[in-house]
Design a protein around this motif. Structure first.
Motif, PDB file in Angstrom:
ATOM      1  N   VAL A  88       0.833  -1.203   0.000  1.00  0.00           N
ATOM      2  CA  VAL A  88       0.000   0.000   0.000  1.00  0.00           C
ATOM      3  C   VAL A  88       0.868   1.255   0.000  1.00  0.00           C
ATOM      4  CG1 VAL A  88      -1.670   1.328   1.354  1.00  0.00           C
ATOM      5  CG2 VAL A  88      -1.972  -1.141   1.089  1.00  0.00           C
ATOM      6  N   ILE A  89       1.976   1.233   0.736  1.00  0.00           N
ATOM      7  CA  ILE A  89       2.850   2.403   0.802  1.00  0.00           C
ATOM      8  C   ILE A  89       3.534   2.656  -0.535  1.00  0.00           C
ATOM      9  CG2 ILE A  89       4.993   3.280   1.824  1.00  0.00           C
ATOM     10  CD1 ILE A  89       4.120   1.918   4.449  1.00  0.00           C
ATOM     11  N   ASP A  93      -1.714   4.671  -5.242  1.00  0.00           N
ATOM     12  CA  ASP A  93      -2.732   5.252  -6.116  1.00  0.00           C
ATOM     13  C   ASP A  93      -4.060   4.493  -6.132  1.00  0.00           C
ATOM     14  OD1 ASP A  93      -0.981   7.259  -6.674  1.00  0.00           O
ATOM     15  OD2 ASP A  93      -0.351   6.458  -8.620  1.00  0.00           O
ATOM     16  N   PRO A  94      -4.071   3.136  -6.197  1.00  0.00           N
ATOM     17  CA  PRO A  94      -5.366   2.437  -6.221  1.00  0.00           C
ATOM     18  C   PRO A  94      -6.192   2.639  -4.943  1.00  0.00           C
ATOM     19  CG  PRO A  94      -3.599   0.987  -6.949  1.00  0.00           C
ATOM     20  CD  PRO A  94      -2.953   2.195  -6.344  1.00  0.00           C
ATOM     21  N   GLY A  99      -9.797   8.642  -7.633  1.00  0.00           N
ATOM     22  CA  GLY A  99     -10.679   7.515  -7.893  1.00  0.00           C
ATOM     23  C   GLY A  99     -10.347   6.277  -7.092  1.00  0.00           C
ATOM     24  N   GLY A 100      -9.403   6.391  -6.159  1.00  0.00           N
ATOM     25  CA  GLY A 100      -9.018   5.243  -5.346  1.00  0.00           C
ATOM     26  C   GLY A 100     -10.039   4.933  -4.265  1.00  0.00           C
ATOM     27  N   ALA A 105      -7.595  -1.086   0.664  1.00  0.00           N
ATOM     28  CA  ALA A 105      -6.280  -1.395   1.220  1.00  0.00           C
ATOM     29  C   ALA A 105      -6.338  -2.601   2.146  1.00  0.00           C
ATOM     30  CB  ALA A 105      -5.729  -0.190   1.982  1.00  0.00           C
ATOM     31  N   PHE A 106      -7.529  -2.908   2.648  1.00  0.00           N
ATOM     32  CA  PHE A 106      -7.698  -4.062   3.535  1.00  0.00           C
ATOM     33  C   PHE A 106      -8.094  -5.328   2.770  1.00  0.00           C
ATOM     34  CE2 PHE A 106      -8.568  -0.274   6.067  1.00  0.00           C
ATOM     35  CZ  PHE A 106      -7.758  -0.480   7.166  1.00  0.00           C
TER      36      PHE A 106
END
Length: 313
Positions: A88-89, A93-94, A99-100, A105-106
């Motif tokens: 994630v770091i 961007d996603p 638009g992320g 992230a989980f």
């Protein structure tokens, strides 16, 4: 250099190969309302093999086989969290870009675990588990690294199921067919402006890395048997060895990635980790030997006493 090598090898292996390596059009199956994702199954299979192999190797170091499960119960969750944090770091961007979706992230099951973060926090988890169970950390680390390399090899097949982490476009005989992909749904989708789901044909970097990790695991086992390494040195060899293959794979990748001085972040990370591995090998040169001698019945004898420290790691 990489391109020239591939071009030289292509004619030699073209005979008898299929036109391309197919990729799955679905990476998820449903057991009633429950989705079963191939990516997760590959990760779990790698963990299971790694724990089993670590137990056998811990026994050779004079520890109970069960310690592999007990310590891995700490190392694995820490490793998964670390792997996700690194991903994630370095690929924000996603999740946090335009638009992320931050909550995604989980969504670990959709793919995205960075090995560098997994090893870093996994080692921290192993340290906690090893202290709780009275096993020297470096004994566990040396026992674990061949299995970790095998786990990486199996985990890369999750990328194959997800049609991700492929290389540049190519027409070599072992080219990989890649589909346009709906990451959330876990299956192929029609490409924009086309009636086909096929995006194109690319280098199967997942396969290159998987094979490299298997070779690395074999080399680590052979080196461990052939040489009288000190505690922690096999771990250092793994830390230094993996980046050698990863740099080659990174230089073949075509997906978007953050760059520093024109190079992908993971290339710089690989260089730093390689140097860290060499430092680990050097720093452990005065530790006790990793594998104890065995008596006439094959039982491990008491390990050589440390000349620098007597506390439990």
């Amino acid at each position: 250099m990489t391109t020239a090598l591939v071009a030289a090898l292509a004619p030699a292996v073209s005979a008898g190969l299929p036109a391309s390596i197919p990729s799955p059009t679905s990476g998820v199956w449903h057991l009633g309302p429950i989705p079963i994702r191939a990516y997760a199954l590959c990760i779990l299979a790698g963990i299971a093999v790694a724990v089993w192999l670590t137990g056998r190797r811990l026994r050779d170091r004079g520890h109970a086989v069960e310690m592999a499960v007990d310590i891995s119960a700490w190392a694995v969750p820490f490793g998964i969290v670390g792997g996700r944090l690194y991903h994630v770091i370095t690929t924000p961007d996603p999740y946090f870009g335009e638009g992320g979706h931050p909550l995604h992230a989980f969504f670990i099951w959709q793919g995205g675990l960075g090995i560098w973060g997994a090893i870093a926090l996994g080692t921290l988890g192993a340290w906690i588990g090893a202290r709780r169970h009275g096993v020297p950390l470096m004994d566990f680390a040396d026992a674990a690294v061949p299995g970790v390399a095998v786990a990486q090899a199996l985990g890369r097949w999750g990328n194959w199921f997800n049609n991700e982490l492929y290389g540049r476009r190519t027409d070599v005989p072992w080219k990989l067919e890649i589909h346009c992909w709906d990451q959330a749904a876990g299956h192929a989708t029609t490409c924009p402006g086309s009636s086909s789901t096929v995006l194109g044909y690319f280098h199967p970097t997942f396969l290159y890395e998987s094979l490299f990790c298997l070779v690395l695991a074999l080399v680590l086992v052979l080196v461990d048997r052939r040489f009288r390494l000190r505690r922690g040195q096999l771990f250092g060899l793994y830390v230094a060895g993996y980046p050698l293959g990863r740099i080659v794979v990174e230089l073949m990748r075509s997906d978007e990635a953050h760059r520093i001085l024109g190079q992908r972040v993971n290339v710089w990370t690989s260089i730093l980790v390689f140097l860290l591995g060499l430092a680990i090998v050097w720093a452990n040169r005065d530790r006790p030997v990793a594998l104890p001698d065995r008596d006439a019945h094959g039982a491990p004898q008491a390990p050589e006493p440390s000349v620098t420290s007597h506390h439990t790691e």
